[in-house]
Design a protein around this motif. Structure first.
Motif, PDB file in Angstrom:
ATOM      1  N   ILE A  59       0.855  -1.205   0.000  1.00  0.00           N
ATOM      2  CA  ILE A  59       0.000   0.000   0.000  1.00  0.00           C
ATOM      3  C   ILE A  59       0.888   1.252   0.000  1.00  0.00           C
ATOM      4  CG2 ILE A  59      -1.718   1.306   1.319  1.00  0.00           C
ATOM      5  CD1 ILE A  59      -2.699  -1.429   2.453  1.00  0.00           C
ATOM      6  N   VAL A  60       1.946   1.223   0.826  1.00  0.00           N
ATOM      7  CA  VAL A  60       2.876   2.358   0.886  1.00  0.00           C
ATOM      8  C   VAL A  60       3.477   2.614  -0.500  1.00  0.00           C
ATOM      9  CG1 VAL A  60       5.060   3.173   1.856  1.00  0.00           C
ATOM     10  CG2 VAL A  60       3.413   2.021   3.341  1.00  0.00           C
ATOM     11  N   GLU A  61       3.953   1.545  -1.141  1.00  0.00           N
ATOM     12  CA  GLU A  61       4.602   1.711  -2.446  1.00  0.00           C
ATOM     13  C   GLU A  61       3.611   2.210  -3.497  1.00  0.00           C
ATOM     14  OE1 GLU A  61       7.585   1.897  -2.806  1.00  0.00           O
ATOM     15  OE2 GLU A  61       8.447   0.835  -1.111  1.00  0.00           O
ATOM     16  N   ALA A  62       2.407   1.660  -3.462  1.00  0.00           N
ATOM     17  CA  ALA A  62       1.394   2.092  -4.441  1.00  0.00           C
ATOM     18  C   ALA A  62       1.071   3.581  -4.225  1.00  0.00           C
ATOM     19  CB  ALA A  62       0.136   1.244  -4.298  1.00  0.00           C
ATOM     20  N   GLY A 118      -7.436  -2.893  -5.545  1.00  0.00           N
ATOM     21  CA  GLY A 118      -6.828  -3.604  -6.686  1.00  0.00           C
ATOM     22  C   GLY A 118      -5.380  -3.177  -6.911  1.00  0.00           C
ATOM     23  N   GLU A 119      -5.138  -1.887  -6.829  1.00  0.00           N
ATOM     24  CA  GLU A 119      -3.764  -1.381  -7.037  1.00  0.00           C
ATOM     25  C   GLU A 119      -2.823  -1.907  -5.948  1.00  0.00           C
ATOM     26  OE1 GLU A 119      -4.589   2.957  -9.155  1.00  0.00           O
ATOM     27  OE2 GLU A 119      -4.970   2.728  -7.004  1.00  0.00           O
ATOM     28  N   ALA A 120      -3.346  -1.941  -4.715  1.00  0.00           N
ATOM     29  CA  ALA A 120      -2.524  -2.433  -3.603  1.00  0.00           C
ATOM     30  C   ALA A 120      -2.238  -3.923  -3.783  1.00  0.00           C
ATOM     31  CB  ALA A 120      -3.247  -2.177  -2.281  1.00  0.00           C
ATOM     32  N   GLU A 121      -3.231  -4.653  -4.252  1.00  0.00           N
ATOM     33  CA  GLU A 121      -3.065  -6.099  -4.441  1.00  0.00           C
ATOM     34  C   GLU A 121      -2.015  -6.383  -5.520  1.00  0.00           C
ATOM     35  OE1 GLU A 121      -6.774  -8.076  -5.263  1.00  0.00           O
ATOM     36  OE2 GLU A 121      -5.972 -10.023  -4.646  1.00  0.00           O
ATOM     37  N   GLU A 122      -2.071  -5.632  -6.590  1.00  0.00           N
ATOM     38  CA  GLU A 122      -1.078  -5.797  -7.680  1.00  0.00           C
ATOM     39  C   GLU A 122       0.332  -5.576  -7.150  1.00  0.00           C
ATOM     40  OE1 GLU A 122      -1.448  -3.253 -11.183  1.00  0.00           O
ATOM     41  OE2 GLU A 122      -3.520  -3.994 -11.351  1.00  0.00           O
ATOM     42  N   GLU A 123       0.475  -4.521  -6.366  1.00  0.00           N
ATOM     43  CA  GLU A 123       1.777  -4.179  -5.800  1.00  0.00           C
ATOM     44  C   GLU A 123       2.251  -5.293  -4.851  1.00  0.00           C
ATOM     45  OE1 GLU A 123       3.089  -1.033  -6.707  1.00  0.00           O
ATOM     46  OE2 GLU A 123       4.962  -1.671  -5.737  1.00  0.00           O
ATOM     47  N   TYR A 124       1.296  -5.858  -4.122  1.00  0.00           N
ATOM     48  CA  TYR A 124       1.625  -6.949  -3.192  1.00  0.00           C
ATOM     49  C   TYR A 124       2.176  -8.156  -3.967  1.00  0.00           C
ATOM     50  CZ  TYR A 124       0.612 -11.128  -0.387  1.00  0.00           C
ATOM     51  OH  TYR A 124       0.706 -12.344   0.240  1.00  0.00           O
TER      52      TYR A 124
END
Ligand SMILES: Nc1ncnc2c1ncn2[C@@H]1O[C@H](COP(=O)(O)OP(=O)(O)OP(=O)(O)O)[C@@H](O)[C@H]1O
Length: 397
Positions: free
Chosen positions: A302-305, A318-324
């Motif tokens: 989440i931080v990186e996104a 969704g964006e956080a999940e992709e980054e994960y």
């Protein structure tokens, strides 16, 4: 090159500023008008008394000041405002009332009851009518006792037959416990005229901030999402005491604007708001070390996104999940957590760790999706801390 200016009118961010419009206090205002209308239209006709109660920053003072504006337009009744955090005893408050009337009040030799009688006679002799506002009246109760306030509330019991009510009373307090300290007569009179000020919801705080930002900041220096980010952390939330405070919300906006300006930024960015929130709210972010490994990874995601966005304080689930997923690959982890488990982590980060806030997307986005923000800590600080912990934990596995 001169400093880029974000703040247009600093006075509009100070506690003394009276905004042109009050957000969502129509009901309280109209009850006040109902209680006082006869006194205002036909001064002296009766003794109007009201008790305004609500936690800090719920607009009690500002509503009484707006009421003063309204009443002063239509009548000759004067207002005397007593800030009880300055005048903490009944004696000091009564002296202040006398001084506001330009009376010469003897320094010594009179009790507060006697001074009140002198003031009453002065009002009568000069055919004057006033509304006295005692703001944060608990100071007087704490220092002079509830009896002295009871005497003021029942002042005209001693003057029955005169029907010449030269002052009326607005009391302001944080809760209703005041009533239990008063004698039965004072309690029943005041108990009938309580006006409650509930904590502000996120949407109400947002509106207050939007009005305030328009007054105080240059156009283009902030956007809706910046104001939403502040309302997320200050707006009332079920079962979470201490929130719903407009004063805190305005303070955060002011600090964020100041930080942006000092750093030479033309706009307030989410990172400026994070610093302002951290400096204003007594929030305790849980020890990150106690989190599950994958929960920490998801938080770092989440931080990186969010870091990629810079200007926008929210990412979608969704964006956080992709980054994960990318992070798991970067760390060489083959077993990833499912969508459902990540969702569970998200609730935990909001409820237990208190590090994120979520809201549903509004208009402008297709469907309704969960938006995630991190308002309580600088992203750089979090990224460093999480990476340090994760590097260590994954190295020793
Ligand atoms: N409904 C509102 N619309 C616009 N501004 C508001 C509103 N309510 C509060 N504010 C602003 O929020 C700040 C705090 O409000 P106010 O001082 O009236 O709160 P209070 O309930 O009297 O707090 P306290 O108990 O700490 O004295 C002020 O700057 C005020 O102008």
């Amino acid at each position: 090159m001169g400093e880029l200016s974000v703040i247009k009118n600093p006075a509009a961010l100070t506690p003394d500023f009276i905004p042109p419009r009050l957000v969502d206090r129509e009901e309280q205002m109209s009850t006040l008008k109902m209680i006082f209308d006869d006194y205002i239209k036909s001064p002296g006709s009766f003794y109007a008394r009201a008790l305004l109660v609500g936690s800090t920053g719920t607009g009690k003072t500002i509503t009484s000041l707006k009421f003063k504006e309204y009443a002063s337009r239509s009548s000759t009744v004067r207002f005397i405002y007593v800030p009880c955090w300055t005048h903490r005893t009944m004696h000091s408050a009564v002296r202040h009332i006398g001084e506001s009337l330009k009376m010469s009040i003897p320094r010594r030799g009179f009790s507060s009851d006697e001074l009140l009688e002198i003031i009453y006679d002065y009002l009568k002799d000069n055919d004057m009518y006033v509304i006295i506002v005692l703001d944060d009246v608990f100071h007087i109760v704490n220092n002079s006792g509830a009896d002295s306030l009871g005497l003021l509330i029942r002042f005209y019991d001693e003057h029955i037959g005169e029907h010449d009510y030269h002052f009326s009373l607005i009391l302001i307090d944080r809760d209703e416990s005041l009533l239990d300290k008063l004698d039965a007569g004072a309690k029943s009179t005041l108990g009938r005229n309580i006006i409650k000020f509930p904590p502000y919801t996120k949407d109400q705080i947002y509106e207050i901030l939007r009005d305030r930002a328009q007054e105080a900041l240059h156009q283009g220096t902030y956007n809706d999402e910046i104001l939403e980010m502040i309302s997320d952390v200050t707006g009332a939330r079920d079962g979470d005491g201490g929130r719903g405070n407009a004063k805190q919300a305005i303070e955060i906006l002011w600090k964020a604007a100041l930080t942006a300006q000092q750093q030479g930024s033309r706009r307030i960015l989410p990172e400026h708001v994070r610093v302002a929130i951290k400096n204003t709210l007594p929030v305790h972010v849980g020890e990150l070390k106690g989190m599950d490994l994958h929960e920490k990874l998801f938080l770092l995601a989440i931080v990186e996104a969010l870091r990629k966005k810079r200007d926008v304080p929210y990412v979608t689930f969704g964006e956080a999940e992709e980054e994960y997923i990318m992070l798991c690959e970067r760390y060489g982890l083959r077993t990833k957590r499912s969508h459902g488990q990540l969702w569970h982590y998200l609730k935990d980060m909001e409820g237990t760790w208190r590090i994120i806030e979520t809201r549903l997307s509004g208009k402008g986005m297709r469907g309704r999706t969960t938006l995630i923000s991190i308002p309580y800590e600088s992203l750089n600080v979090l990224a460093q801390e999480l990476t340090r912990i994760l590097d260590y934990e994954l190295a020793v596995r």
